[in-house]
Design a protein around this motif. Sequence first.
Motif, short mmCIF file in Angstrom:
data_model
loop_
_atom_site.label_atom_id
_atom_site.label_comp_id
_atom_site.label_asym_id
_atom_site.label_seq_id
_atom_site.Cartn_x
_atom_site.Cartn_y
_atom_site.Cartn_z
N ASN A 41 0.81 -1.22 0.00
CA ASN A 41 0.00 0.00 0.00
C ASN A 41 0.85 1.27 0.00
N LEU A 42 2.00 1.24 0.65
CA LEU A 42 2.89 2.40 0.60
C LEU A 42 3.42 2.61 -0.81
N ASN A 43 3.74 1.52 -1.50
CA ASN A 43 4.22 1.63 -2.87
C ASN A 43 3.14 2.19 -3.78
N LEU A 47 0.93 7.56 1.12
CA LEU A 47 0.37 8.02 2.39
C LEU A 47 -0.81 7.12 2.73
N ILE A 48 -0.73 6.44 3.88
CA ILE A 48 -1.80 5.49 4.24
C ILE A 48 -2.17 5.63 5.71
N LYS A 49 -3.38 5.15 6.00
CA LYS A 49 -3.85 5.04 7.37
C LYS A 49 -3.91 3.57 7.73
N ASP A 75 6.46 8.53 10.42
CA ASP A 75 5.18 8.61 11.11
C ASP A 75 4.66 10.04 10.98
N VAL A 76 3.44 10.14 10.49
CA VAL A 76 2.82 11.44 10.28
C VAL A 76 1.94 11.78 11.47
N GLN A 77 1.15 10.79 11.91
CA GLN A 77 0.20 11.07 12.98
C GLN A 77 -0.19 9.77 13.66
N TYR A 86 3.88 7.72 6.00
CA TYR A 86 4.20 8.23 4.68
C TYR A 86 5.57 7.71 4.26
N ARG A 87 5.66 7.34 3.01
CA ARG A 87 6.94 7.02 2.39
C ARG A 87 6.84 7.41 0.92
N PRO A 88 7.78 8.24 0.43
CA PRO A 88 7.71 8.63 -0.98
C PRO A 88 7.85 7.40 -1.88
N ALA A 89 7.16 7.45 -3.01
CA ALA A 89 7.21 6.34 -3.96
C ALA A 89 8.63 6.21 -4.50
#
Length: 123
Positions: A41-43, A47-49, A75-77, A86-89
């Motif tokens: 999902n990060l790929n 940005l995921i919950k 970690d964003v939140q 979040y992890r940039p593609a």
Amino acid sequence: MLQLSSVERRELRARAHNLNPVVSIAENGLTEAVLKEIEVNLNAHELIKIRVYGDSRENRVAYLEQICSKLGAADVQHIGKLLVIYRPAPLENTAPATSPSPKTRPRRPASAPSKTTKRSFQG
């Protein structure tokens, strides 16, 4: 683990506001299968919950730290039972892609009859 500035974190929190959780961590905890699903999902989304079922705040904090360290994410939140990461593609290929040239239709010989016929209407 990826570090974010406060401005980046604020912008990512705003983007994540309308997202739904895409991964859930239940009673089995943070297994390899869950980590693989988070990776997928990060790929795909960057940005995921993640929803964590369970009442232990310490477990949620530990999960967040493990996910970020193992997957190179930030970690964003962490709000309630939701974790936002979040992890940039990854960059696919830095070389410019060449598009194939458009195919041209072969020309019809001048002697070949046209498929359309002209009709004249007399009124």
